[in-house]
Design a protein around this motif. Structure first.
Motif, short mmCIF file in Angstrom:
data_model
loop_
_atom_site.label_atom_id
_atom_site.label_comp_id
_atom_site.label_asym_id
_atom_site.label_seq_id
_atom_site.Cartn_x
_atom_site.Cartn_y
_atom_site.Cartn_z
N VAL A 4 0.69 -1.12 -0.02
CA VAL A 4 0.04 0.11 0.26
C VAL A 4 0.95 1.21 0.05
N ARG A 5 2.03 1.30 0.76
CA ARG A 5 2.72 2.32 0.95
C ARG A 5 4.04 2.05 1.63
N ARG A 6 5.25 2.93 1.30
CA ARG A 6 6.41 3.01 1.89
C ARG A 6 5.92 3.41 3.37
N VAL A 7 6.78 2.81 4.49
CA VAL A 7 6.83 3.43 5.82
C VAL A 7 8.06 4.00 5.97
N GLY A 8 8.05 5.39 6.19
CA GLY A 8 9.49 6.06 6.46
C GLY A 8 9.77 6.67 5.18
N VAL A 9 11.09 6.89 4.93
CA VAL A 9 11.62 7.54 3.71
C VAL A 9 12.22 6.38 2.77
#
Length: 78
Positions: A4-9
């Motif tokens: 769904v998404r990256r967590v962090g950078v």
């Protein structure tokens, strides 16, 4: 199962020269998290605390401290 998404950078923001091959954390569409890291099962398995266990299909993976610290703001409280 999908990311769904990256967590962090992104790795590039953490100083990766290539910006592509570094530890990473992703949230999945079922609410679980997937981690890209250095495989260290053989090294760390004998050192697990007595109240920890690992199934045959599980692996111990290392991510850098910076990866997790910079992801903290994106990890939900619940």
């Amino acid at each position: 199962m999908k990311i769904v998404r990256r967590v962090g950078v992104a790795p590039k923001e953490r100083g990766s020269a290539s910006g592509q091959t570094c530890p990473d954390i992703f949230e999945l569409d079922n609410g679980d998290f997937a981690v890209i890291g250095r495989e260290a099962t053989a090294e760390l398995d004998p050192n697990l605390p007595s109240d920890a266990a690992r199934a045959d299909y599980e692996r111990i993976v290392i991510i850098t401290r910076e990866t997790l610290v910079r992801a903290k703001r994106d990890i939900p409280d619940a």
